[in-house]
Design an enzyme around this catalytic site. Structure first.
Site, PDB file in Angstrom:
ATOM      1  N   HIS A  52      19.076  59.879  82.818  1.00 25.97           N
ATOM      2  CA  HIS A  52      18.003  59.090  83.452  1.00 25.97           C
ATOM      3  C   HIS A  52      18.076  57.646  82.978  1.00 25.97           C
ATOM      4  O   HIS A  52      18.046  56.710  83.796  1.00 25.97           O
ATOM      5  CB  HIS A  52      16.640  59.701  83.112  1.00 25.97           C
ATOM      6  N   GLU A  53      18.162  57.452  81.658  1.00 24.76           N
ATOM      7  CA  GLU A  53      18.228  56.096  81.118  1.00 24.76           C
ATOM      8  C   GLU A  53      19.536  55.405  81.504  1.00 24.76           C
ATOM      9  O   GLU A  53      19.565  54.190  81.689  1.00 24.76           O
ATOM     10  CB  GLU A  53      18.070  56.127  79.597  1.00 24.76           C
TER      11      GLU A  53
END
Length: 434
Positions: free
Chosen positions: A23-24
Site C-alpha cells: 500500500h505504501e
C-alpha cells in the site's frame, strides 16, 4: 492455545504487513516519479525496530504492526502571502493556532532547494495519482489473491459422487446422531449396492450433470422403484433402486422441513473447482457491494460492536472486524481440522477480503484518509479548470490545513473505533465457526 493457532496469527500478520508495505509502495513510487522528496518509508507504528537509509529515504519497520506510512515533505502549503522558506509568528485562537502549528511543522522539513519537491506544489492530477496509489495497490493485491483462490485453488463444489462419509442406514431427521444402530434400516442406496466413489450419471432416464440435478430428481420422485445410472471405476452400470419417503431439510432453507420427499441415502463428494478470471471479477464485484454497504452503515454497525463488547450480543458476521479479530481467524483456520488445501484457501480469502476492505475504507473522502487528499486534489483540478474556462487568475493550491481540526477529530474517532474493535475482538470475537 496450540502452536498452530499462534502460527496462523503470525502468518496473517505477515500477510497484513506485506499488504501495508505494498500500500505504501503505491504512494511511494509515484511520489518519487513526480519528484516529491520522501524522507521516510515505514511499515508499522511506534518505535523503530529496524531501519536503513538509501539515498534520501529511510526505510524501516516499526514494532506495532497496525499500519504504515510514507512521509512526504510539504503536505501543507504555507499561509497565503507568506514566504514559503520562512516561519512566522503564531496566531491566537485554538483552532487557528493548531492549523499554523501544523503548517510550521510541515515547513520545517523543507530544505533549501526543495521548493519544487514539496507535495502541495505538484499538479492536481499528480496529487490524485500519488494518493490513489495506496488503495490501488490494495485492489491489485486483492485481485491477485482472489485469482489465486478461485483460479488456482478453486471453490468448494458438491459433485454427484458418493462420499466415503455416506451413512448406510436411515437416521430419522429428529435424531441428532450420525452413527448407525442395529435397529436402523439400510438406505435404498446401500440395499442396491451403491459404493463410495460411484458417480451418479442418470436417474430414471434423465441425465445428472450436478449434485443439484441429483437432489432435485431424487426428492421429486418420492417413494418407489427407479433406475439409477452410475459410473464405477470407469465402467457405466445401472442399479435398480427403490426409494423411500423421508422428511428432510429444504435445500433452500435448512430450517424448513420438506415432508415425504424421495430419499436415496447418499452424500455428495466435495471438491475444489477451479474458476475463470471472469468469475473473479464477478466475485469481487459482489464483495465490493457488500463492503460498500458495510461502510455506509458503519456507525450503525459500530453500535452493534459496542453491544457485542459490553452486553454480550452476538457479533454481526457482516460487521467490521479489526486486526486482532482477523488474526484470531487466521489462528482458527490453521488450527482447524480442515485439509491443507482448504486452510490455504481460507487464509488467502481472508487476506484478499482484508485488502479489498482496506482499499475501500481508504477511499472515504475524509482526512486523514487517502480519500480526503484525493478529494482535495480533485477539487483543486475543478477550481483550475473553472478558472481557465472563465479566464480568471489561477487559483491558489487547495489548503487542506483549514480542515485540520476536523481531521484531528476524525482521527480521534478512528482511534476510538479501533480500540473498540480490539476490545470486542478479544472479549467477543467473530469466529469462522459461528
Amino acid at each position: 492455545m496450540n502452536w498452530l493457532y499462534l502460527a496462523g496469527i503470525v502468518v496473517f500478520l505477515i500477510g497484513l504487513m506485506a499488504s501495508v508495505a505494498l500500500h505504501e509502495l503505491g504512494h511511494f513510487v509515484p511520489a518519487k516519479i513526480f519528484g516529491v522528496r520522501v524522507p521516510q518509508y515505514m511499515v508499522g507504528f511506534g518505535s523503530t525496530a529496524w531501519s536503513i537509509r538509501r539515498g534520501e529515504t529511510e526505510y524501516g519497520i516499526k514494532w506495532i504492526p497496525l499500519g504504515g506510512y510514507i512521509r512526504m515533505i510539504g503536505m501543507l502549503p504555507p499561509r497565503p502571502g507568506d514566504d514559503p522558506t520562512k516561519l512566522r509568528g503564531s496566531s491566537t485562537g485554538p483552532f487557528q493556532g493548531l492549523i499554523e502549528t501544523a503548517r510550521d511543522a510541515a515547513q520545517e522539513e523543507v530544505r533549501p532547494g526543495d521548493e519544487e519537491r514539496v507535495f502541495y506544489r505538484k499538479k492536481w492530477w499528480q496529487k490524485v495519482i500519488i494518493m490513489s496509489g495506496g488503495p490501488f495497490m490494495n485492489f491489485v493485491l486483492s485481485f491477485i489473491l482472489f485469482s489465486v483462490l478461485l483460479v488456482g485453488i478453486g471453490l468448494p463444489a458438491l459433485t454427484p459422487v458418493v462420499s466415503p462419509q455416506t451413512n448406510t442406514c436411515v437416521i430419522p431427521i429428529s435424531e441428532q446422531r450420525t452413527d448407525c444402530r442395529a435397529s436402523d434400516q439400510p438406505t435404498p442406496a446401500a440395499k442396491a449396492g451403491m459404493k463410495p466413489g460411484d458417480r451418479l450419471v442418470s436417474f430414471g432416464g434423465q441425465k445428472i450433470a450436478s449434485w443439484d440435478d441429483a437432489t432435485r430428481l431424487i426428492r421429486s420422485h418420492g417413494a418407489g422403484p427407479v433406475a439409477v445410472g452410475i459410473v464405477r471405476d470407469g465402467k457405466p452400470m445401472t442399479l435398480n433402486v427403490t426409494l423411500i419417503a423421508q422428511d428432510r431439510p429444504s435445500p433452500t432453507d435448512p430450517k424448513k422441513i420438506d415432508k415425504g420427499v424421495g430419499f436415496l441415502g447418499v452424500m455428495p463428494t466435495e471438491v475444489m473447482e477451479q474458476q475463470s478470471l471472469g468469475v473473479v471479477v464477478g466475485y469481487m464485484g459482489q464483495l465490493t457491494g457488500r463492503v460498500a454497504d458495510s461502510l455506509l452503515n458503519l456507525p450503525q454497525k459500530m453500535v452493534g460492536v459496542w453491544h457485542a463488547a459490553f452486553s454480550g450480543d452476538k457479533r454481526d458476521p457482516e460487521g467490521p472486524v479489526g486486526v486482532v479479530g482477523a488474526g484470531r481467524m487466521g489462528g482458527e483456520i490453521l488450527s482447524s481440522d480442515l485439509s491443507g488445501e482448504k486452510k490455504v484457501a481460507f487464509l488467502v480469502n481472508l487476506l484478499a477480503g482484508f485488502n479489498l476492505a482496506i482499499g475501500m475504507f481508504n477511499l472515504i473522502p475524509l482526512l486523514p484518509l487517502d480519500g480526503g487528499h484525493i478529494a482535495g486534489g480533485l477539487w483543486e483540478g475543478l477550481k483550475r479548470a473553472y478558472a481557465r474556462v472563465t479566464r480568471r487568475p489561477e487559483p491558489a493550491y487547495v489548503d487542506i490545513a483549514k480542515v485540520l481540526p476536523l481531521t484531528y477529530a476524525l482521527a480521534f474517532v478512528m482511534i476510538i473505533m479501533a480500540g473498540l474493535l480490539v476490545y470486542a475482538d478479544l472479549i467477543n470475537p467473530l469466529t469462522l465457526t459461528g
